[in-house]
Design an enzyme around this catalytic site. Structure first.
Site, PDB file in Angstrom:
ATOM      1  N   HIS A  79       0.853  -1.209   0.000  1.00 34.61           N
ATOM      2  CA  HIS A  79       0.000   0.000   0.000  1.00 34.61           C
ATOM      3  C   HIS A  79       0.880   1.247   0.000  1.00 34.61           C
ATOM      4  O   HIS A  79       0.772   2.095   0.886  1.00 34.61           O
ATOM      5  CB  HIS A  79      -0.930   0.052   1.208  1.00 34.61           C
ATOM      6  CG  HIS A  79      -1.985  -1.002   1.224  1.00 34.61           C
ATOM      7  ND1 HIS A  79      -3.284  -0.736   1.602  1.00 34.61           N
ATOM      8  CD2 HIS A  79      -1.953  -2.307   0.896  1.00 34.61           C
ATOM      9  CE1 HIS A  79      -3.986  -1.869   1.532  1.00 34.61           C
ATOM     10  NE2 HIS A  79      -3.187  -2.830   1.093  1.00 34.61           N
ATOM     11  N   CYS A  80       1.747   1.328  -0.981  1.00 32.32           N
ATOM     12  CA  CYS A  80       2.581   2.522  -1.131  1.00 32.32           C
ATOM     13  C   CYS A  80       1.891   3.454  -2.120  1.00 32.32           C
ATOM     14  O   CYS A  80       1.543   3.041  -3.217  1.00 32.32           O
ATOM     15  CB  CYS A  80       3.962   2.103  -1.643  1.00 32.32           C
ATOM     16  SG  CYS A  80       4.877   3.462  -2.358  1.00 32.32           S
ATOM     17  N   PHE A  84       6.012   3.842  -8.718  1.00 33.70           N
ATOM     18  CA  PHE A  84       7.409   3.454  -8.934  1.00 33.70           C
ATOM     19  C   PHE A  84       7.841   3.848 -10.349  1.00 33.70           C
ATOM     20  O   PHE A  84       7.150   3.518 -11.319  1.00 33.70           O
ATOM     21  CB  PHE A  84       7.577   1.945  -8.784  1.00 33.70           C
ATOM     22  CG  PHE A  84       7.549   1.437  -7.364  1.00 33.70           C
ATOM     23  CD1 PHE A  84       7.127   2.257  -6.322  1.00 33.70           C
ATOM     24  CD2 PHE A  84       7.957   0.150  -7.065  1.00 33.70           C
ATOM     25  CE1 PHE A  84       7.104   1.791  -5.006  1.00 33.70           C
ATOM     26  CE2 PHE A  84       7.946  -0.327  -5.760  1.00 33.70           C
ATOM     27  CZ  PHE A  84       7.515   0.496  -4.731  1.00 33.70           C
ATOM     28  N   HIS A  98      -1.836  -5.771  -2.876  1.00 30.48           N
ATOM     29  CA  HIS A  98      -2.919  -4.911  -3.333  1.00 30.48           C
ATOM     30  C   HIS A  98      -4.255  -5.324  -2.701  1.00 30.48           C
ATOM     31  O   HIS A  98      -4.580  -6.517  -2.690  1.00 30.48           O
ATOM     32  CB  HIS A  98      -2.995  -5.007  -4.868  1.00 30.48           C
ATOM     33  CG  HIS A  98      -4.166  -4.296  -5.439  1.00 30.48           C
ATOM     34  ND1 HIS A  98      -4.331  -2.938  -5.316  1.00 30.48           N
ATOM     35  CD2 HIS A  98      -5.244  -4.750  -6.135  1.00 30.48           C
ATOM     36  CE1 HIS A  98      -5.468  -2.587  -5.913  1.00 30.48           C
ATOM     37  NE2 HIS A  98      -6.041  -3.670  -6.419  1.00 30.48           N
ATOM     38  N   TRP A 108      -7.712   2.236  -7.442  1.00 31.34           N
ATOM     39  CA  TRP A 108      -8.145   2.917  -6.208  1.00 31.34           C
ATOM     40  C   TRP A 108      -9.317   2.221  -5.518  1.00 31.34           C
ATOM     41  O   TRP A 108     -10.299   1.874  -6.181  1.00 31.34           O
ATOM     42  CB  TRP A 108      -8.543   4.354  -6.600  1.00 31.34           C
ATOM     43  CG  TRP A 108      -8.284   5.360  -5.525  1.00 31.34           C
ATOM     44  CD1 TRP A 108      -9.214   6.140  -4.912  1.00 31.34           C
ATOM     45  CD2 TRP A 108      -7.024   5.738  -4.948  1.00 31.34           C
ATOM     46  NE1 TRP A 108      -8.614   6.958  -3.979  1.00 31.34           N
ATOM     47  CE2 TRP A 108      -7.271   6.730  -3.982  1.00 31.34           C
ATOM     48  CE3 TRP A 108      -5.700   5.302  -5.147  1.00 31.34           C
ATOM     49  CZ2 TRP A 108      -6.253   7.310  -3.219  1.00 31.34           C
ATOM     50  CZ3 TRP A 108      -4.690   5.889  -4.378  1.00 31.34           C
ATOM     51  CH2 TRP A 108      -4.972   6.876  -3.443  1.00 31.34           C
ATOM     52  N   ASP A 133      -1.370  -2.329 -10.892  1.00 32.77           N
ATOM     53  CA  ASP A 133      -1.967  -3.585 -10.395  1.00 32.77           C
ATOM     54  C   ASP A 133      -2.200  -4.580 -11.529  1.00 32.77           C
ATOM     55  O   ASP A 133      -3.296  -5.153 -11.673  1.00 32.77           O
ATOM     56  CB  ASP A 133      -3.305  -3.289  -9.666  1.00 32.77           C
ATOM     57  CG  ASP A 133      -3.123  -2.282  -8.544  1.00 32.77           C
ATOM     58  OD1 ASP A 133      -2.064  -2.298  -7.911  1.00 32.77           O
ATOM     59  OD2 ASP A 133      -4.032  -1.468  -8.313  1.00 32.77           O
ATOM     60  N   LYS A 192      -8.299   7.564  -8.651  1.00 34.72           N
ATOM     61  CA  LYS A 192      -8.808   8.400  -7.558  1.00 34.72           C
ATOM     62  C   LYS A 192      -9.951   9.297  -8.051  1.00 34.72           C
ATOM     63  O   LYS A 192     -10.938   9.515  -7.353  1.00 34.72           O
ATOM     64  CB  LYS A 192      -7.646   9.246  -7.026  1.00 34.72           C
ATOM     65  CG  LYS A 192      -7.974   9.947  -5.755  1.00 34.72           C
ATOM     66  CD  LYS A 192      -6.777  10.630  -5.170  1.00 34.72           C
ATOM     67  CE  LYS A 192      -7.180  11.303  -3.870  1.00 34.72           C
ATOM     68  NZ  LYS A 192      -6.173  12.236  -3.389  1.00 34.72           N
ATOM     69  N   ASN A 226     -17.517  10.960   2.878  1.00 35.43           N
ATOM     70  CA  ASN A 226     -17.414  10.684   1.445  1.00 35.43           C
ATOM     71  C   ASN A 226     -18.618  11.241   0.681  1.00 35.43           C
ATOM     72  O   ASN A 226     -18.501  12.200  -0.058  1.00 35.43           O
ATOM     73  CB  ASN A 226     -17.285   9.174   1.196  1.00 35.43           C
ATOM     74  CG  ASN A 226     -15.957   8.607   1.677  1.00 35.43           C
ATOM     75  OD1 ASN A 226     -14.942   9.297   1.664  1.00 35.43           O
ATOM     76  ND2 ASN A 226     -15.948   7.367   2.110  1.00 35.43           N
TER      77      ASN A 226
HETATM   78  O1  0FX Z   1      -3.824   1.936   1.536  1.00 30.57           O
HETATM   79  P1  0FX Z   1      -5.207   1.875   0.989  1.00 30.57           P
HETATM   80  O2  0FX Z   1      -6.037   0.801   1.559  1.00 30.57           O
HETATM   81  O3  0FX Z   1      -5.180   1.598  -0.601  1.00 30.57           O
HETATM   82  C1  0FX Z   1      -5.066   2.601  -1.608  1.00 30.57           C
HETATM   83  C2  0FX Z   1      -5.541   2.046  -2.948  1.00 30.57           C
HETATM   84  O4  0FX Z   1      -6.881   1.547  -2.834  1.00 30.57           O
HETATM   85  C3  0FX Z   1      -4.642   0.940  -3.429  1.00 30.57           C
HETATM   86  O5  0FX Z   1      -5.033   0.506  -4.721  1.00 30.57           O
HETATM   87  C4  0FX Z   1      -3.211   1.466  -3.488  1.00 30.57           C
HETATM   88  N1  0FX Z   1      -2.317   0.397  -3.912  1.00 30.57           N
HETATM   89  C5  0FX Z   1      -2.807   2.005  -2.135  1.00 30.57           C
HETATM   90  C6  0FX Z   1      -1.440   2.607  -2.160  1.00 30.57           C
HETATM   91  O6  0FX Z   1      -3.734   3.039  -1.709  1.00 30.57           O
HETATM   92  O7  0FX Z   1      -5.891   3.298   1.088  1.00 30.57           O
HETATM   93  P2  0FX Z   1      -6.163   4.237   2.335  1.00 30.57           P
HETATM   94  O8  0FX Z   1      -5.489   3.762   3.557  1.00 30.57           O
HETATM   95  O9  0FX Z   1      -5.945   5.625   1.870  1.00 30.57           O
HETATM   96  O10 0FX Z   1      -7.744   4.054   2.539  1.00 30.57           O
HETATM   97  C7  0FX Z   1      -8.284   2.888   3.065  1.00 30.57           C
HETATM   98  C8  0FX Z   1      -9.772   2.866   2.828  1.00 30.57           C
HETATM   99  O11 0FX Z   1     -10.359   3.963   3.508  1.00 30.57           O
HETATM  100  C9  0FX Z   1     -10.169   3.008   1.367  1.00 30.57           C
HETATM  101  O12 0FX Z   1     -10.262   1.752   0.711  1.00 30.57           O
HETATM  102  C10 0FX Z   1     -11.510   3.693   1.456  1.00 30.57           C
HETATM  103  C11 0FX Z   1     -11.455   4.464   2.777  1.00 30.57           C
HETATM  104  N2  0FX Z   1     -11.331   5.911   2.577  1.00 30.57           N
HETATM  105  C12 0FX Z   1     -10.126   6.524   2.648  1.00 30.57           C
HETATM  106  C13 0FX Z   1     -10.029   7.889   2.464  1.00 30.57           C
HETATM  107  C14 0FX Z   1      -8.685   8.609   2.526  1.00 30.57           C
HETATM  108  C15 0FX Z   1     -12.476   6.623   2.345  1.00 30.57           C
HETATM  109  O13 0FX Z   1     -13.578   6.027   2.277  1.00 30.57           O
HETATM  110  N3  0FX Z   1     -12.392   7.976   2.151  1.00 30.57           N
HETATM  111  C16 0FX Z   1     -11.216   8.644   2.209  1.00 30.57           C
HETATM  112  O14 0FX Z   1     -11.200   9.900   2.047  1.00 30.57           O
END
Ligand code: 0FX
Length: 248
Positions: A79-80, A84, A98, A108, A133, A192, A226
């Site tokens: 989850h970076c 790259f 992923h 996303w 991905d 996004k 959201n």
């Molecule tokens: O780290 P991550 O779970 O994953 C995201 C992408 O989905 C993934 O494809 C990519 N490889 C990775 C680097 O970034 O995302 P997160 O920790 O920013 O968010 C986790 C969950 O939280 C997300 O699936 C939906 C929810 N979320 C997050 C934010 C920031 C929301 O519902 N609204 C938001 O504003």
């Protein structure tokens, strides 16, 4: 070929925790290798944080990728959020964890889109190629999306699957003994901006109740604001999230 100089890049605290927990439970995996954990250069929540004897450092991959190519033989993106550079992915083995079931809803927030389009959801570990991905699949686990799941419910299932995936494949990844499978199709990709486009609810749009519930549960994720609409009198943004409860 066993990888001995390993860089793990993550912007997600829960995944870093899983990773370090799993490594600490298998001391043999740590013994012979140099492991370093980094996050994005501006991640004020993670930089300097201690996880056991690892301390997370910030790193700008775009700026430092030549040093990474020189110093590491395996880069794991867990989850970076940084993309790259192609040179890095073609010079050094790069692997991605992923939160989606490639090739469906790549990109996303996969669970948001699986709730809306019914495509399968899960977690995937794959080799990184220049597309998002998209590379050869090392391992994956599908999770069910139920009609009562919000984004957060589905995401929690995905994270459990990610932990299981890391647990069962970390040894073969670090030892370079894993097998891969090419994704069976190109699948689809969400960015996004596709998520952002879902957030505003048009109060005059005619949809079925089913579609309305799906849209709102796909946008309900704990405290995140959201979904919203504009109040017709004050023009203020009004945020919406829903709670679904299954009869016991
Ligand atoms: O780290 P991550 O779970 O994953 C995201 C992408 O989905 C993934 O494809 C990519 N490889 C990775 C680097 O970034 O995302 P997160 O920790 O920013 O968010 C986790 C969950 O939280 C997300 O699936 C939906 C929810 N979320 C997050 C934010 C920031 C929301 O519902 N609204 C938001 O504003």
């Amino acid at each position: 070929m066993s990888y001995t100089k390993v860089l793990v890049v993550s912007d997600n605290e829960r995944i870093v925790n899983f990773f370090i927990d799993i490594l600490n439970a298998q001391p043999n995996l740590r013994k012979i290798r140099h492991l370093r954990f980094v996050c994005g250069p501006e991640d004020t929540k993670l930089i300097g944080k201690k996880f056991g004897d690892f301390i997370i450092e910030g790193m700008d991959i775009k700026e430092d990728y030549e040093e990474i190519i020189r110093d590491y033989d395996l880069v794991i993106s867990a989850h970076c959020k940084q993309i790259f550079p192609a040179k890095l992915t073609t010079s050094t083995k790069c692997i991605n964890i992923h939160p989606g079931l490639n090739p469906f809803n790549r990109g996303w927030y996969p669970q948001v889109f699986s709730i809306l389009n019914g495509l399968p959801l899960g977690a995937t570990i794959h080799e990184i190629d220049p597309e998002i991905d998209h590379g050869a699949i090392i391992d994956q686990i599908e999770v069910a999306v139920d009609s009562w799941d919000t984004s957060l419910d589905a995401y929690n299932k995905v994270q459990d699957a990610e932990r299981e995936l890391i647990e069962r494949s970390i040894e073969s990844i670090l030892n370079g003994t894993y097998n891969t499978l090419q994704p069976r199709e190109e699948g689809n990709l969400n960015l996004k901006k596709d998520f952002e486009a879902l957030r505003e609810i048009n109060l005059d749009e005619a949809v079925t109740f089913g579609q309305a519930i799906d849209r709102l549960r796909a946008l309900s994720h704990g405290e995140f604001k959201n979904a919203y609409f504009y109040d017709k009198n004050t023009n203020q943004k009004i945020y919406i999230s829903v709670r679904l409860e299954r009869e016991k």
